[in-house]
Motif scaffolding. Structure first.
Motif, PDB file in Angstrom:
ATOM      1  N   THR A 164       0.839  -1.198   0.000  1.00 30.87           N
ATOM      2  CA  THR A 164       0.000   0.000   0.000  1.00 30.87           C
ATOM      3  C   THR A 164       0.872   1.246   0.000  1.00 30.87           C
ATOM      4  O   THR A 164       0.601   2.205  -0.741  1.00 30.87           O
ATOM      5  N   SER A 194       2.200   1.743  -3.410  1.00 28.75           N
ATOM      6  CA  SER A 194       1.156   2.302  -4.287  1.00 28.75           C
ATOM      7  C   SER A 194       0.984   3.793  -4.034  1.00 28.75           C
ATOM      8  O   SER A 194       0.833   4.577  -4.981  1.00 28.75           O
ATOM      9  N   GLU A 227       4.000  -2.429  -7.637  1.00 23.96           N
ATOM     10  CA  GLU A 227       2.855  -1.586  -7.287  1.00 23.96           C
ATOM     11  C   GLU A 227       2.996  -0.181  -7.871  1.00 23.96           C
ATOM     12  O   GLU A 227       2.017   0.400  -8.345  1.00 23.96           O
ATOM     13  N   ARG A 243      -5.585  -1.403  -5.052  1.00 23.78           N
ATOM     14  CA  ARG A 243      -5.196  -2.165  -3.858  1.00 23.78           C
ATOM     15  C   ARG A 243      -6.156  -3.340  -3.636  1.00 23.78           C
ATOM     16  O   ARG A 243      -5.733  -4.426  -3.260  1.00 23.78           O
ATOM     17  N   ASP A 246      -5.143  -5.996  -6.072  1.00 21.29           N
ATOM     18  CA  ASP A 246      -3.808  -6.500  -5.755  1.00 21.29           C
ATOM     19  C   ASP A 246      -3.824  -7.376  -4.503  1.00 21.29           C
ATOM     20  O   ASP A 246      -3.084  -8.347  -4.410  1.00 21.29           O
TER      21      ASP A 246
END
Length: 164
Positions: free
Chosen positions: A36, A39, A93, A119, A122
């Motif tokens: 995360t 990202s 990412e 997310r 993913d």
């Protein structure tokens, strides 16, 4: 005696240019949820690229050489860590998010939706993402499942964004 995988730190990050990129300029060192954070690291990078005139279709085209670079950096770093697809490797990412951002409006709402939807795909990894993650190995495998998650995200965003 079995060797345990390495947990990356700042020294590891700076030991090789591939590690610096694969670990997302340090965002992959943040826990919990390094994917995360990787990202999220794509967001200011996309802003910077936009200021340089690399947005929209140009950002999508830039994602291709970044993907190819990612195959190498993820492979080198995965081998050095002892885990091919370590959660700390977040270049996949970053590139996938850049690809998603290339096709959504440059607004806070669209970018937040892009982040959340990417997310989701993913993390949940619906078929064929989960299959690719399990069957395609090395740097190419690390990169591929995230790009497919990005394509899934783009399909959902195409439907959802007009209503946001």
């Amino acid at each position: 005696m079995t060797t345990l995988p390495k947990k990356p730190d700042w020294r590891f990050l700076l030991a090789h240019p591939a590690h610096f990129l694969a670990l997302g300029f340090g965002s992959g060192l943040i826990t919990p949820a390094p994917g995360t954070w990787g990202s999220i690291a794509a967001l200011p990078l996309a802003v910077l690229l936009g200021w340089l005139g690399v947005g929209g279709v140009w950002l999508a085209w830039l994602s291709l050489p970044l993907f190819v670079l990612g195959v190498w950096v993820c492979d080198v770093t995965g081998k050095a860590l002892g885990v091919a697809d370590s959660g700390h490797i977040v270049w996949d990412e970053i590139v996938a998010m850049l690809l998603v951002l290339a096709f959504v409006p440059a607004t806070a709402t669209a970018w937040l939706a892009a982040l959340l939807v990417f997310r989701l795909f993913d993390i949940v990894k619906p078929w064929p993402i989960r299959w690719l993650d399990a069957k395609v190995h090395g740097g190419f495998g690390v990169m591929l499942d995230d790009v497919v998650a990005a394509l899934f995200a783009l399909l959902l965003l195409k439907v959802v964004l007009p209503y946001l």
